[in-house]
Design an enzyme around this catalytic site. Structure first.
Site, mmCIF file in Angstrom:
data_model
loop_
_atom_site.group_PDB
_atom_site.id
_atom_site.type_symbol
_atom_site.label_atom_id
_atom_site.label_comp_id
_atom_site.label_asym_id
_atom_site.label_seq_id
_atom_site.Cartn_x
_atom_site.Cartn_y
_atom_site.Cartn_z
ATOM 1 N N THR A 85 -24.682 141.099 32.761
ATOM 2 C CA THR A 85 -25.118 142.489 32.937
ATOM 3 C C THR A 85 -25.231 142.820 34.423
ATOM 4 O O THR A 85 -24.702 143.835 34.891
ATOM 5 C CB THR A 85 -26.456 142.730 32.213
ATOM 6 O OG1 THR A 85 -26.245 142.544 30.808
ATOM 7 C CG2 THR A 85 -26.968 144.140 32.448
ATOM 8 N N SER A 107 -20.598 134.629 32.733
ATOM 9 C CA SER A 107 -21.960 134.336 32.306
ATOM 10 C C SER A 107 -22.024 132.957 31.654
ATOM 11 O O SER A 107 -21.041 132.495 31.072
ATOM 12 C CB SER A 107 -22.443 135.399 31.317
ATOM 13 O OG SER A 107 -23.811 135.205 31.046
ATOM 14 N N ALA A 108 -23.183 132.327 31.757
ATOM 15 C CA ALA A 108 -23.363 130.988 31.189
ATOM 16 C C ALA A 108 -23.806 131.018 29.736
ATOM 17 O O ALA A 108 -23.616 130.047 29.009
ATOM 18 C CB ALA A 108 -24.401 130.212 32.013
ATOM 19 N N HIS A 109 -24.399 132.118 29.292
ATOM 20 C CA HIS A 109 -25.079 132.107 27.991
ATOM 21 C C HIS A 109 -24.126 132.042 26.803
ATOM 22 O O HIS A 109 -24.558 131.777 25.693
ATOM 23 C CB HIS A 109 -26.027 133.312 27.866
ATOM 24 C CG HIS A 109 -25.342 134.608 27.572
ATOM 25 N ND1 HIS A 109 -24.749 135.374 28.547
ATOM 26 C CD2 HIS A 109 -25.147 135.267 26.411
ATOM 27 C CE1 HIS A 109 -24.222 136.462 27.987
ATOM 28 N NE2 HIS A 109 -24.450 136.417 26.692
ATOM 29 N N CYS A 157 -28.610 149.431 13.209
ATOM 30 C CA CYS A 157 -29.959 148.881 13.367
ATOM 31 C C CYS A 157 -29.922 147.439 13.839
ATOM 32 O O CYS A 157 -30.735 147.016 14.647
ATOM 33 C CB CYS A 157 -30.722 148.971 12.054
ATOM 34 S SG CYS A 157 -30.980 150.670 11.552
#
Lengths: 388, 388
Positions: free
Chosen positions: A76, A204-206, A327
């Protein structure tokens, strides 16, 4: 929660690899100082060396040198910096127009919308029914005012892999910067920035069994980028903040642990799920391209049923899968990706994403599709929408 | 590196507490999903619960409710968001003037300078010789255009603790928002936002034996703050990015582990260092206030010697201390804090900061001052500046 939950949402987040934690521990417990210059104390100099080793590992996976990699807090932030940093740096020099793909993930999409509010003109480039960028549209959309094109490498939901080579050639020809969000493809698909003229890459690492809270941005040398995170002089004075050295070490180890063999195993699971869904469950649509898709990603719409119901019933059977329903994703509306490829709300609401990771086995994929067959049949029995 | 390095730079970064890592592990290895809504799968719902428990723990330490706490990547991001978020939200409504303390840490100071480049008018509020904000100056500086005052709770280098009560009363009277960077004081000094009318507070885990890459921002309900990190809808739609749930759990545990007893131990070490320095070493100046200073902080200038030389010689004896000298800090110039309190370059260059943490004992403090006496005497022997 189930004792032996089968987790098939690896594009959202992944289980940390124990070896990644082992790589982080020295920086938690032994070399825990901030990185100092060569005028600092030895623990700070050692910390700096650890940071630079991690940077080198990530850089070399992209085929580049470490001075082109800066660490951030995740994809992000990297995408915020790529878009805002170039837009701010070039607005007085070149113009106030950027182009992003309509089906980008939220960090790019909503950063673009935020720039719109700041007076930038944003083109949201169309995609076709499989999610591929409209290349002719891209060529036409670029003007003399265009400061940046941002087109993802592979889609977060439907897994469509863009033709980055063709895109980068258009950008180069038109002399405009190109950013790509490679969050979901990094290490799973080849990307060599020496061969491909992309200027900025979000990492990103995640998504690869690394820690959360750490990512990186590739910035080609000479690319004008204003600082996004102001403060100290870290990261070549491009990104402020106490360096997350344990995170960087974990990220580097996560990168090293991804192998071609493993990726082929994930691809085999993905293929099996798609094949069995089509042969065993009626009224199924594959979202995204069959050929050019992320190896770990299957995304299927099971018509006449609701994504939330599928998620709930799969969960009761011990499987974690995600859906493009509103949702579930907290995005307030049904998947902009499925709608971007021409799907209606029903198709978006009934879409289910399976994304495979290191801790999945082929029997998990088989069991998931067994469960899915039952769940879909059951839900269709009670659905007012279903053809009986 | 020394096997048994005595680390006295705990305001820069701290060693992780093993109990903090234990608190993170369930979110690394068991509940590793992203936080989902109640329409998600159970691992996501459990993850969300973990995140909210951590938020609650941090909120309650500030005397507030968890909906006023958002997680960030650290103090740098929190301060960027506090300053830019309020400035951007109010620039069309109220004005383009902000006030920051001259001796703020870089996240606040350089964010203010970045806002200056964006057309904001910034007042850099003076401090006195001990580092206290000029309260009359503050009162006079606030105009109808002022959107934010940002004054730190305690200084990162010299440890001076501001009179936040008086400051907050002035801001309240003048109806202007107040942000405070509490990175170095959180848990070590009391702060109850129900009693003190501060609107935004920067917090970080890395100074209290928590993980790096996680911090928080307290935002009083109703405070207008634009989003700084654009993207997904996380953190009450105020801060985008995959939630760092292990980091949040680690931060919460780090907060719980700080006790009043421990803080008094650090204070005793600090007092001992200051007392012995004054009684045993000639030509010493204490930087900052003797009375109102961070319990863990001692900052002394040893005249006629260079900070880098001190650091190097202390390092050779097995002690990690920091200095306000330029090269050490990578800030390109000698400490703006020491110069802010009226010190010249010589005083800044010769300043040494000792900051104590959980893993220090009184004998470390004693040994450090023993070593310091020797190092200073030795360096003065060869210094052309020293009075022989």
């Amino acid at each position: 929660m189930f004792e032996n939950m089968i987790y098939l949402d690896n594009s959202a987040c992944t289980r940390l690899d124990e070896r990644v934690l082992e790589a982080m521990k020295p920086y938690f417990f032994d070399t825990y100082a901030v990185a100092t210059s060569e005028f600092g104390y030895s623990m700070g100099i050692d910390a700096k060396e650890g940071l630079e080793n991690s940077r080198e590992i990530i850089a070399s996976r992209l085929g580049t040198d470490s001075e082109e990699i800066i660490f951030t807090s995740g994809d992000t932030e990297s995408s915020n910096m790529a878009l805002k940093g170039t837009a701010w740096a070039l607005k007085e020099i070149k113009g106030r127009h950027i182009i992003v793909l309509q089906i980008e993930d939220f960090p790019v999409l909503n950063t673009a919308k935020s720039l719109q509010k700041q007076g930038f003109d944003v083109t949201f480039l169309n995609v076709d029914g499989e999610g591929f960028a409209d290349l002719e549209g891209l060529r036409k959309a670029i003007t003399k005012e265009t400061v940046l094109v941002s087109i993802q490498y592979a889609n977060q939901e439907i897994g469509t892999v863009q033709d980055l080579k063709a895109i980068s050639e258009i950008c180069k020809e038109k002399d405009v910067l190109l950013h790509t969000d490679a969050t979901h493809s990094f290490t799973r698909l080849p990307l060599n920035v020496k061969e491909l003229p992309v200027d900025l890459v979000t990492l990103s690492a995640h998504t690869i069994h690394g820690p959360r809270g750490i990512g990186a941005l590739y910035i080609r040398k000479g690319t004008p980028v204003s600082k996004f995170m102001d403060g100290g002089f870290q990261e070549f004075n491009l990104r402020a903040g106490v360096e997350n050295i344990p995170g960087a070490a974990g990220f580097a180890t996560a990168v090293e642990l991804v192998t071609e063999d493993e990726t082929r195993q994930l691809e085999a699971m993905r293929n099996r799920v798609i094949e069995r869904a089509f042969s065993e469950i009626p009224d199924v649509t594959l979202n995204g391209s069959r050929e050019k898709r992320l190896p770990q990603n299957a995304n299927l719409t099971f018509h006449y049923v609701e994504g939330e119901s599928i998620t709930l019933h799969m969960d009761m059977r011990g499987f974690a899968v995600s859906t493009g329903s509103a949702c579930f994703s907290r995005s307030l509306e049904a998947s902009h990706v499925i709608r971007g490829i021409g799907g209606d709300h029903e198709r978006a609401h009934g879409s289910v994403r399976f994304t495979f990771g290191r801790y999945n086995r082929m029997e998990d994929a088989e069991a998931a599709i067994d469960a899915m067959s039952e769940v879909v049949a059951r839900l269709r029995e009670i659905s007012p929408l279903a053809r009986k």
